[in-house]
Every structure is written in C-alpha cells, then in structure tokens.
Design a protein around this motif. Structure first.
Motif, mmCIF file in Angstrom:
data_model
loop_
_atom_site.group_PDB
_atom_site.id
_atom_site.type_symbol
_atom_site.label_atom_id
_atom_site.label_comp_id
_atom_site.label_asym_id
_atom_site.label_seq_id
_atom_site.Cartn_x
_atom_site.Cartn_y
_atom_site.Cartn_z
ATOM 1 N N UNK A 1 1.140 -0.870 0.289
ATOM 2 C CA UNK A 1 -0.169 -0.155 0.134
ATOM 3 C C UNK A 1 1.280 1.956 0.573
ATOM 4 N N UNK A 2 0.928 1.834 -1.062
ATOM 5 C CA UNK A 2 1.546 2.638 -0.910
ATOM 6 C C UNK A 2 0.852 4.295 -0.549
ATOM 7 N N UNK A 3 0.014 4.803 0.555
ATOM 8 C CA UNK A 3 -0.389 5.424 1.195
ATOM 9 C C UNK A 3 -0.626 5.629 2.412
ATOM 10 N N UNK A 4 -0.808 6.927 2.907
ATOM 11 C CA UNK A 4 -1.105 6.646 4.856
ATOM 12 C C UNK A 4 -2.071 6.573 4.408
ATOM 13 N N UNK A 5 -2.983 5.544 5.654
ATOM 14 C CA UNK A 5 -4.604 5.267 5.920
ATOM 15 C C UNK A 5 -4.770 5.975 7.082
ATOM 16 N N UNK A 6 -5.856 6.898 6.888
ATOM 17 C CA UNK A 6 -6.288 7.252 7.810
ATOM 18 C C UNK A 6 -8.133 7.032 8.041
ATOM 19 N N UNK A 7 -8.278 6.795 9.407
ATOM 20 C CA UNK A 7 -10.243 7.232 9.290
ATOM 21 C C UNK A 7 -10.238 7.777 9.932
ATOM 22 N N UNK A 8 -11.447 8.749 9.577
ATOM 23 C CA UNK A 8 -11.948 10.536 9.952
ATOM 24 C C UNK A 8 -13.200 10.142 9.690
ATOM 25 N N UNK A 9 -13.960 10.433 11.159
ATOM 26 C CA UNK A 9 -15.604 10.770 11.434
ATOM 27 C C UNK A 9 -15.749 12.379 12.133
ATOM 28 N N UNK A 10 -16.199 12.547 11.397
ATOM 29 C CA UNK A 10 -17.163 14.227 12.456
ATOM 30 C C UNK A 10 -18.125 13.770 11.246
ATOM 31 N N UNK A 11 -19.207 14.368 12.712
ATOM 32 C CA UNK A 11 -20.936 14.528 12.219
ATOM 33 C C UNK A 11 -20.665 15.793 10.846
ATOM 34 N N UNK A 12 -20.294 16.718 10.707
ATOM 35 C CA UNK A 12 -20.320 17.624 9.222
ATOM 36 C C UNK A 12 -19.541 15.981 7.988
ATOM 37 N N UNK A 13 -19.493 15.505 8.595
ATOM 38 C CA UNK A 13 -19.401 14.696 7.218
ATOM 39 C C UNK A 13 -20.699 14.245 6.859
ATOM 40 N N UNK A 14 -21.693 13.413 7.470
ATOM 41 C CA UNK A 14 -22.489 13.167 7.472
ATOM 42 C C UNK A 14 -23.276 13.678 6.591
ATOM 43 N N UNK A 15 -22.962 15.378 7.978
ATOM 44 C CA UNK A 15 -24.311 16.621 7.202
ATOM 45 C C UNK A 15 -23.731 16.725 5.709
ATOM 46 N N UNK A 16 -22.652 16.281 5.010
ATOM 47 C CA UNK A 16 -22.411 16.600 3.752
ATOM 48 C C UNK A 16 -23.091 15.693 3.244
ATOM 49 N N UNK A 17 -22.844 14.531 3.634
ATOM 50 C CA UNK A 17 -23.385 13.267 2.836
ATOM 51 C C UNK A 17 -24.248 12.948 2.553
ATOM 52 N N UNK A 18 -24.819 13.875 3.834
ATOM 53 C CA UNK A 18 -26.557 13.893 3.678
ATOM 54 C C UNK A 18 -27.148 14.499 2.499
ATOM 55 N N UNK A 19 -26.852 15.552 2.575
ATOM 56 C CA UNK A 19 -27.138 16.444 1.721
ATOM 57 C C UNK A 19 -26.770 16.425 0.538
ATOM 58 N N UNK A 20 -25.777 15.815 -0.031
ATOM 59 C CA UNK A 20 -24.845 15.207 -0.896
ATOM 60 C C UNK A 20 -26.110 13.724 -2.153
ATOM 61 N N UNK A 21 -26.839 13.235 -1.070
ATOM 62 C CA UNK A 21 -27.018 12.148 -1.427
ATOM 63 C C UNK A 21 -29.027 12.756 -1.811
ATOM 64 N N UNK A 22 -29.195 14.060 -1.121
ATOM 65 C CA UNK A 22 -30.365 14.992 -1.805
ATOM 66 C C UNK A 22 -30.405 15.229 -3.073
ATOM 67 N N UNK A 23 -29.146 15.793 -3.052
ATOM 68 C CA UNK A 23 -28.885 16.559 -4.629
ATOM 69 C C UNK A 23 -28.634 15.523 -5.643
ATOM 70 N N UNK A 24 -28.365 14.477 -5.420
ATOM 71 C CA UNK A 24 -28.150 13.327 -6.096
ATOM 72 C C UNK A 24 -29.109 12.517 -6.874
ATOM 73 N N UNK A 25 -29.911 13.343 -7.260
ATOM 74 C CA UNK A 25 -31.318 12.445 -7.786
ATOM 75 C C UNK A 25 -31.155 11.001 -8.966
ATOM 76 N N UNK A 26 -30.176 11.056 -9.405
ATOM 77 C CA UNK A 26 -30.067 10.604 -10.651
ATOM 78 C C UNK A 26 -29.225 8.676 -9.895
ATOM 79 N N UNK A 27 -29.654 9.088 -8.222
ATOM 80 C CA UNK A 27 -28.779 7.492 -7.200
ATOM 81 C C UNK A 27 -30.234 7.516 -6.621
#
Length: 305
Positions: A1-27
């Motif tokens: 694996x040639x990348x440094x790996x990190x795991x992150x989670x902040x509530x703002x990530x799901x906040x952004x993801x939820x809005x992305x999900x709503x906007x992405x009508x094709x999905x």
C-alpha cells in the motif's frame, strides 16, 4: 500500500453526505434509503429551498468546492461549529484554503459562492439535519473507532479492501494519503474525491439501524446480486483478469446503461473490485474472497435454523 491511511469521522461529514445524497437525484434508486426518503425529506423543506436544491448538480464545480469545505473545517466542532466557522471565513481565508489543497476556484465571484454556500448549509441543517436520528451518528462514530483499532496492526491493502468492500487504489503521483470516512445516507454506494494530496473515500459503513434479521442486509444483497445471468457472465469474464468497462460491455453484448447497472449491483454487493487511480475508476476485477465469505455466511444462516 503506497498511501498513508487514516480513518476519520465528524458529524459534519454525514451532514455533507446527507445533502449530497438528496441532491444526487440519479442515485435515488440505488441507495438503501430509497426514493421514499427523498420524498419525505422534501416535505420537511421550505418550498423555496426545495426548489433551489432541485436545480443543484453534484458534478458541478460549485458543489465540489462546497463539499471541500466540509473536509477542511477544524476537527471537533460539530455541525453548528462548522456553520459558525463558515460564517467567519473571509474571502482571503477561502482562497488560501483552496490554494493549499491544490484546487483553483473557477472564474466565479467568491463572495457569491460563499454567501450561497452559507445559506444552503444553514437551511439544510435547520430543516433536515438538526433532527437526524442521533443513533446514526453514534453508529458511525463507533465504526470509526473500531476501524482505527483494526488499523493498528493490519495489512493495509487488506484493511482498505475490507473497509471499502472491494476498492483498490493504485498509486498516483498526485496523492499520498487515503482518508476513509464511514457514511450512512449514501450507502451502499461509495464516493471518492481527490483534493490536494489526499484521496477521500466516503465508504458504505454497512450500518442498518434496527436490522435484527438472521441474515444481515448486506449479506442478502450479495445473494440477490447473483440472481441474474448477465451478472454471472460478468463475474466469469472478470475471472480472467481486470477488465475495463468498455471491455465488459463488448463481452456481454448489452447496452452501456444496462451493463453499468449490472456492474453497480455487483460492486455494492462487494463481489468485484473497483480499481481507482486518484478519483478515476479505471477497471474491474473479480473479488473471490467475497464469494467465499458469502458461502460461509449462507451456510451459517442455514445451519442456525
């Protein structure tokens, strides 16, 4: 694996993801929340705001830069802290943030961009995300902590494979860090973005609240994905080695749209690898380990009865 790996989670990530999900009508037909979630959510929104979101495109430059802000906010602030941070950002701050992450803002008025972004995020928080089930965020936080513990002594390639349910990231000169972020709203679809030296993968956390069935939702998806002749034909073709989308279309002799749908079903089931160079998906290959796992889980389910 040639990348440094990190795991992150902040509530703002799901906040952004939820809005992305709503906007992405094709999905809407692809996600586990289904079109009924979008319909119910739209009823929560004020008509003017809902109309504005109906005109949004997730593949446009504006949304790409707006999404980046959710990744750049200092950690530990929560969603309200993110909105406060955004409110205090100056145009100069914005330019420095984008430049530092290797992204040149398109020829557009930054003041208009910032005002529009603030308004959209504030309204989405007040009208939707403020009332999101806290169990979702708690489950995503636990997922992050569990993955961080596994990361300590794991083989990195296997770790990324298992965490993302079959994604392979080839080394690219433009990136050296892979950040994995668990997400709920957009599952089972994964989302990959490339900003600066980092590749962000918002991966399907496989969290299903209230899923008390003997056979988990994800395992059932794996079984269902095999109940189609063309998908079995694709798997057999991929047994010969990695193939591009064009090669798969040529082999199965179906339209691009139908072939893409079959591949999507196999991907979300974790039965094939998706090979990425940066944020670009280049080819697919057979993920044998998932087929063996499915057999073991199916036998376990049957024998428990």
């Amino acid at each position: 694996m040639d990348y440094r790996i990190d795991i992150k989670f902040e509530p703002v990530h799901e906040f952004m993801n939820s809005l992305h999900t709503y906007i992405c009508r094709a999905s809407y037909k692809k996600i586990d929340l289904s079109p009924s979630w979008a319909t119910a959510t739209k009823k929560q929104l004020k008509p003017e705001f809902a109309a504005m979101l109906d005109e949004m495109l997730v593949n446009g430059d504006w949304w790409s830069f707006a999404y980046l802000l959710g990744l750049l906010v200092p950690e530990g602030r929560g969603v309200e802290g993110f909105l406060d941070w955004l409110e205090k950002l100056t145009i100069q701050d914005l330019v420095q943030l984008f430049t530092a992450n290797g992204n040149e803002f398109p020829d557009e008025d930054l003041e208009v961009f910032l005002a529009r972004t603030r308004s959209m995020f504030e309204q989405w928080y007040e009208q939707y995300f403020r009332n999101v089930d806290p169990a979702i965020l708690q489950a995503l936080e636990r997922e992050k902590e569990e993955r961080l513990q596994q990361l300590t002594d794991a083989d990195l390639a296997d770790f990324v494979d298992e965490t993302t349910n079959g994604m392979l990231f080839k080394p690219v000169d433009s990136a050296d860090e892979l950040v994995l972020i668990p997400q709920y709203h957009f599952q089972p679809v994964n989302m990959v973005t490339h900003y600066g030296r980092k590749i962000y993968c918002h991966y399907n956390s496989r969290i299903y609240l209230g899923d008390d069935d003997y056979i988990p939702t994800h395992d059932l998806r794996m079984i269902r994905s095999l109940g189609e002749k063309s998908r079995l034909k694709i798997l057999r073709f991929l047994h010969g080695g990695p193939r591009t989308f064009t090669e798969i279309v040529s082999h199965v002799q179906l339209s691009k749209g139908i072939t893409h749908d079959h591949i999507s079903k196999l991907r979300t089931a974790g039965l094939i690898y998706a090979h990425f160079e940066g944020e670009n998906l280049t080819e697919y290959s057979l993920r044998k380990r998932a087929i063996h796992q499915m057999q073991e889980r199916l036998l376990g389910y049957i024998e428990e009865g």
